[in-house]
Every structure is written in structure tokens, then in C-alpha cells.
Design a protein around this motif. Sequence first.
Motif, PDB file in Angstrom:
ATOM      1  N   HIS A  57      -2.223   7.787  41.789  1.00 50.68           N
ATOM      2  CA  HIS A  57      -0.708   9.336  41.591  1.00 50.68           C
ATOM      3  C   HIS A  57      -0.553   9.512  42.950  1.00 50.68           C
ATOM      4  O   HIS A  57       0.747   9.899  42.815  1.00 50.68           O
ATOM      5  N   ASP A  58      -1.050   9.956  44.021  1.00 46.56           N
ATOM      6  CA  ASP A  58      -0.223  10.446  45.480  1.00 46.56           C
ATOM      7  C   ASP A  58      -0.016   9.089  45.695  1.00 46.56           C
ATOM      8  O   ASP A  58       1.204   9.384  46.535  1.00 46.56           O
ATOM      9  N   LYS A  59      -0.349   7.920  45.301  1.00 48.24           N
ATOM     10  CA  LYS A  59       0.219   6.742  46.374  1.00 48.24           C
ATOM     11  C   LYS A  59       1.956   6.620  45.561  1.00 48.24           C
ATOM     12  O   LYS A  59       2.491   5.986  46.075  1.00 48.24           O
ATOM     13  N   ASP A  60       1.666   6.349  44.350  1.00 48.11           N
ATOM     14  CA  ASP A  60       2.979   6.486  43.340  1.00 48.11           C
ATOM     15  C   ASP A  60       2.741   7.375  42.482  1.00 48.11           C
ATOM     16  O   ASP A  60       1.949   7.143  41.343  1.00 48.11           O
ATOM     17  N   PRO A  61       4.288   8.142  41.645  1.00 51.60           N
ATOM     18  CA  PRO A  61       4.148   8.777  41.100  1.00 51.60           C
ATOM     19  C   PRO A  61       4.168   8.586  39.500  1.00 51.60           C
ATOM     20  O   PRO A  61       4.387   8.733  38.492  1.00 51.60           O
ATOM     21  N   ARG A  62       4.924   6.986  39.378  1.00 48.63           N
ATOM     22  CA  ARG A  62       4.547   6.281  38.278  1.00 48.63           C
ATOM     23  C   ARG A  62       3.335   6.439  37.774  1.00 48.63           C
ATOM     24  O   ARG A  62       3.003   5.824  36.758  1.00 48.63           O
ATOM     25  N   PHE A  63       2.307   6.717  38.200  1.00 56.26           N
ATOM     26  CA  PHE A  63       0.927   6.184  37.754  1.00 56.26           C
ATOM     27  C   PHE A  63       0.196   7.617  37.317  1.00 56.26           C
ATOM     28  O   PHE A  63       0.450   7.927  38.159  1.00 56.26           O
ATOM     29  N   CYS A  64       0.581   7.878  35.970  1.00 55.15           N
ATOM     30  CA  CYS A  64       0.284   9.498  35.274  1.00 55.15           C
ATOM     31  C   CYS A  64      -1.156   9.275  34.694  1.00 55.15           C
ATOM     32  O   CYS A  64      -1.233   8.184  34.551  1.00 55.15           O
ATOM     33  N   TYR A  65      -1.807  10.523  35.145  1.00 57.25           N
ATOM     34  CA  TYR A  65      -3.388   9.718  34.513  1.00 57.25           C
ATOM     35  C   TYR A  65      -3.877  12.078  33.676  1.00 57.25           C
ATOM     36  O   TYR A  65      -3.157  12.748  33.663  1.00 57.25           O
ATOM     37  N   LEU A  66      -4.638  11.168  32.601  1.00 54.53           N
ATOM     38  CA  LEU A  66      -5.142  12.371  31.670  1.00 54.53           C
ATOM     39  C   LEU A  66      -6.638  11.995  32.380  1.00 54.53           C
ATOM     40  O   LEU A  66      -7.354  10.871  31.997  1.00 54.53           O
ATOM     41  N   GLY A  67      -7.093  12.959  31.612  1.00 61.31           N
ATOM     42  CA  GLY A  67      -8.800  12.973  32.156  1.00 61.31           C
ATOM     43  C   GLY A  67      -9.574  13.621  30.885  1.00 61.31           C
ATOM     44  O   GLY A  67      -9.121  15.267  30.850  1.00 61.31           O
ATOM     45  N   LEU A  68      -9.839  12.984  29.898  1.00 58.26           N
ATOM     46  CA  LEU A  68     -10.556  14.318  29.443  1.00 58.26           C
ATOM     47  C   LEU A  68     -12.472  14.651  29.185  1.00 58.26           C
ATOM     48  O   LEU A  68     -12.393  13.646  30.121  1.00 58.26           O
ATOM     49  N   ALA A  69     -11.651  14.728  28.826  1.00 58.82           N
ATOM     50  CA  ALA A  69     -13.191  16.254  29.050  1.00 58.82           C
ATOM     51  C   ALA A  69     -14.324  15.396  28.873  1.00 58.82           C
ATOM     52  O   ALA A  69     -15.605  16.380  29.018  1.00 58.82           O
ATOM     53  N   ARG A  70     -14.643  14.751  28.022  1.00 57.16           N
ATOM     54  CA  ARG A  70     -15.517  13.866  27.734  1.00 57.16           C
ATOM     55  C   ARG A  70     -15.556  12.047  27.440  1.00 57.16           C
ATOM     56  O   ARG A  70     -13.992  12.050  26.972  1.00 57.16           O
ATOM     57  N   ASN A  71     -16.473  11.431  26.685  1.00 59.19           N
ATOM     58  CA  ASN A  71     -16.188  10.552  26.105  1.00 59.19           C
ATOM     59  C   ASN A  71     -15.811  10.285  24.812  1.00 59.19           C
ATOM     60  O   ASN A  71     -16.492  10.294  23.694  1.00 59.19           O
ATOM     61  N   PHE A  72     -14.194  10.036  24.196  1.00 56.58           N
ATOM     62  CA  PHE A  72     -13.969   9.925  23.029  1.00 56.58           C
ATOM     63  C   PHE A  72     -14.036   9.384  22.247  1.00 56.58           C
ATOM     64  O   PHE A  72     -13.574   8.908  21.106  1.00 56.58           O
ATOM     65  N   GLY A  73     -13.832   7.962  23.615  1.00 53.76           N
ATOM     66  CA  GLY A  73     -13.442   6.833  22.592  1.00 53.76           C
ATOM     67  C   GLY A  73     -12.181   5.891  23.051  1.00 53.76           C
ATOM     68  O   GLY A  73     -11.606   6.754  23.038  1.00 53.76           O
ATOM     69  N   HIS A  74     -12.463   4.339  22.884  1.00 60.35           N
ATOM     70  CA  HIS A  74     -11.208   4.045  22.756  1.00 60.35           C
ATOM     71  C   HIS A  74     -10.151   4.519  22.430  1.00 60.35           C
ATOM     72  O   HIS A  74      -8.372   4.108  22.455  1.00 60.35           O
ATOM     73  N   GLN A  75     -10.041   4.251  20.729  1.00 62.84           N
ATOM     74  CA  GLN A  75      -9.059   4.122  19.906  1.00 62.84           C
ATOM     75  C   GLN A  75      -8.000   5.926  20.238  1.00 62.84           C
ATOM     76  O   GLN A  75      -7.317   5.985  19.645  1.00 62.84           O
ATOM     77  N   ILE A  76      -9.214   6.499  20.670  1.00 73.23           N
ATOM     78  CA  ILE A  76      -8.546   7.887  20.552  1.00 73.23           C
ATOM     79  C   ILE A  76      -8.284   8.283  22.093  1.00 73.23           C
ATOM     80  O   ILE A  76      -7.305   9.016  22.094  1.00 73.23           O
ATOM     81  N   ALA A  77      -8.905   7.692  22.756  1.00 70.80           N
ATOM     82  CA  ALA A  77      -8.225   7.676  24.512  1.00 70.80           C
ATOM     83  C   ALA A  77      -6.747   6.936  24.447  1.00 70.80           C
ATOM     84  O   ALA A  77      -5.627   7.485  25.029  1.00 70.80           O
ATOM     85  N   VAL A  78      -6.707   5.587  23.481  1.00 71.76           N
ATOM     86  CA  VAL A  78      -5.032   5.356  23.291  1.00 71.76           C
ATOM     87  C   VAL A  78      -4.195   6.385  22.515  1.00 71.76           C
ATOM     88  O   VAL A  78      -3.087   6.963  22.143  1.00 71.76           O
TER      89      VAL A  78
END
Length: 318
Positions: A57-78
Motif C-alpha cells: 500500500h505504501d508503494k502503490d495506493p491502489r493496493f488496499c488491504y483489510l486486516g481481520l482480527a483473527r482467522n475467519f475463513g476463506h469465504q468470510i474473507a471474500v
Amino acid sequence: MNPKYSFIVPVYNEEKSLPELYRRMQIVMDKLEEPAELILINDGSRDRSLQLLRDFHDKDPRFCYLGLARNFGHQIAVTAGLNFARGECIVILDADLQDPPELIPQMVEKWQQGYQVVYAQRTLRHKERWGKRVTAYVFYRLLNRLADVDIPTDTGDFCLIDRQVVNILNSMPERNRYIRGLRSWVGFRQTSIRFERDPRFAGEVGYTFSKSLALAVNALVSFSKVPLRLSTYVGLFAAAMAILMGLLVLYWRLFLPHSPLTNFTIILVAIFFLGAVQLVSIGILGEYIGRIYEEVKGRPLYTLAEVRGFTCHQSDKF
């Protein structure tokens, strides 16, 4: 300016694959005529994945991210990525590069032709164990037969979805989500592109057998009532067998009183058989009741620990 395209990538312990993903996605995004964003969802990774997302994100603002508080699983991350996506055209792909980003322009071309869902259909799985291939082949065809909707075979979450479809998916409140089933359920114009699935670029396989099995059970329970009906049919079969056994025992008592079949063996077999039928039926009911229990609790699907690349107004919604 709001992006025209949104790319959603769930991340779980993918530090070895992320630099290559960053490189290849930059090439794809630079070739697009309209602005694009890449949403990376850190699903409770225990390696350096989150730090790499910060660097991207620091290199390219087009790359955004979300940090989930724990592992919720692939489907919830999507699902979290779909909630935050701002584009009119949304693409879901995996971080291990088994879903080649280079297919995205073909998907976009189908979208521009008027299709609102474009899913990638695997024709070959390179360097996958034969056991995984066989079980995947059987599962997809079994699900297609049993599901209440037509879920295409040999398809994963790698797909393009129109904004109208994403809005409907975001409005669905259910907790146990199976994205590839939900996108079939909503309808609209759908088509496929066929591709050969690449082997994992680096790192360990994230979807273990137990996770794959849990996803398969979730898919069957979420989109089919056949398991409930099956327990009814098995119960009727067990009742018929019990009547037949009763008639046989009566026959043996009257005409073959010294037969060993009139002893405890047949009684034990009948008891174990009926007990197994009852336990299987209770287990099937338990799966459906568990889904009801999860729904009525009303907890949020996920919790966020860190968000970068989005407006405060959008972050406050979730």
C-alpha cells in the motif's frame, strides 16, 4: 476517483507468494483503461503477510488491504472484500496464483459483452495429487445433482461479478456462506471461461482435507434439502427391514426352532443397524439446526483490526 475495477484477494500465510502476486497484478492493472483497486484481506495470517500488505500500500495506493482480527475463513474473507469493493466490475482470485491474473482481461471482455457473472472453469489441475482430483471431481458432480440450483462443475471462487450482483450478495445476511453457490442462486446472465489451473506458486497448501471437507458439507447443507430427505428414506428402509426381520424370526421360530439364526446374533445386528440409522439422522438434523443457531445469534461476520486505502465513511459501515 472511484475505481472501475476491484480485485479481491484473501490472504492467509502467503508471504512467499505475495511479491509475485504484487508484480503480476500491477501489470494487469496498468493495462486496464480504467482505474482499478486491489483489495487484499489478511485473514489472521501468522507470518509476514500483513507487513507485506502494508508495504504494498505504501508503494502503490491502489493496493488496499483489510486486516481481520483473527482467522475467519476463506469465504468470510471474500465476503469482507465484497463489502468494501467500490468498482463496477469485481474479480475474486486466490493469492497462491493458482488463479492466473492474466485471465482477468478475458473476463472483463465477457463482462463488456453483457454478462454479469463470469466464472473460471478448470479443465486440468496441474501437479495436484490424484486423490484431490478424484474427490474434487466427485464432489462437484454430486453437488450439482443434489443442489436446488445449478452450480457449475469444476469451478471455484475465481470469477468476475457485476456490481448489481455484488449488491445482492452483500444484502444477504446468512453466516455460513458458499460464494460459488450464492452467485449461481442470484441468477443473471452467466458464462464461463475455461483454463488449466496452475500449481501453487509457493508455500504450503492452505486448504487442508479437513477444511475442504467442512466446505463441502457447508455447500451441501446450504443448497440442498436432500440430506434431510435421505434420513427419512433411510428411516423408512430401516422400518421395512425391521418388519422383514420380524417375519423371518417368526418363521424360524415356527419351522426352524434349532436354527442358529434365532439366537442373539440377528438381534444384535438389528440393534446396531437401527442405532446407526438414528445417529446418522440426528447428525443430519444437527447440521441444519446448527445453521439456524448461527443465524439467530446475529453476530457480525467478521471483525476488523486494520483498514488502509478506504475512506473513513466506508470503513465505518462495517
